[in-house]
Design an enzyme around this catalytic site. Structure first.
Site, mmCIF file in Angstrom:
data_model
loop_
_atom_site.group_PDB
_atom_site.id
_atom_site.type_symbol
_atom_site.label_atom_id
_atom_site.label_comp_id
_atom_site.label_asym_id
_atom_site.label_seq_id
_atom_site.Cartn_x
_atom_site.Cartn_y
_atom_site.Cartn_z
ATOM 1 N N GLY A 86 0.479 -1.386 0.070
ATOM 2 C CA GLY A 86 -0.186 0.113 -0.376
ATOM 3 C C GLY A 86 1.034 0.994 0.293
ATOM 4 O O GLY A 86 0.199 2.723 0.046
ATOM 5 N N HIS A 93 -1.791 -1.917 -5.796
ATOM 6 C CA HIS A 93 -0.716 -2.554 -6.927
ATOM 7 C C HIS A 93 -0.550 -3.340 -6.244
ATOM 8 O O HIS A 93 -0.250 -3.906 -5.035
ATOM 9 C CB HIS A 93 -0.076 -2.007 -7.398
ATOM 10 C CG HIS A 93 1.319 -1.384 -6.640
ATOM 11 N ND1 HIS A 93 0.464 -0.289 -6.229
ATOM 12 C CD2 HIS A 93 2.448 -1.910 -5.707
ATOM 13 C CE1 HIS A 93 2.201 0.288 -4.955
ATOM 14 N NE2 HIS A 93 3.062 -0.553 -4.802
#
Length: 146
Positions: A86, A93
């Site tokens: 994060g 992602h």
């Protein structure tokens, strides 16, 4: 929006893609811990991975899993890890990390001592040339089609 991943998705910024569909994009990390490191992102800008709808999170994991199998076979690291932390870019992602050392998953290569404490930065991780990233991406992309 000033998100580098959104710019990659729209083609405003260059990348070395390994996979793309309507909802997911996978591309080479420009500052990999080891050769073959790939980022798998939703095309929709979502900041927190936990906010991704379950079906999309599943698709991201499926593509990351397939990429990890290819990396293991083609780049032959000791292990392949998956990271969602994060930080770095505020666009959800998953990082597919080829590992040759247990510290690779925790970005041990980013650690340094500052004022007597361990600190982390990517400043000591070199940016890989676009040509080399494209070469690695071609290996993975070719296998993703099978």
């Amino acid at each position: 929006m000033d998100c580098i991943f959104c710019k990659i998705i729209t083609g405003e910024a260059e990348s070395s893609k390994v996979y793309e569909d309507d909802e997911v994009l996978a591309f080479m990390n420009i500052q990999p811990i080891n050769p073959g490191e790939v980022l798998v992102v939703p095309k929709e800008h979502i900041d927190h991975f936990s906010d991704i709808p379950e079906n999309l999170a599943t698709r991201i994991f499926q593509q990351a899993h397939k990429v990890s199998q290819i990396i293991r076979r083609e780049f032959q690291p000791e292990r392949v890890g998956l990271v969602i932390h994060g930080y770095g870019v505020s666009h959800a992602h998953m990082i597919v990390v080829p590992q040759d050392d247990a510290d690779d998953i925790t970005s041990g290569k980013c650690a340094y001592i500052k004022d007597g404490r361990v600190a982390f930065s990517s400043k000591n991780i070199p940016v890989v040339s676009r040509g080399e990233l494209n070469r690695q991406a071609d290996i993975i992309a070719r296998e993703m089609k099978h």
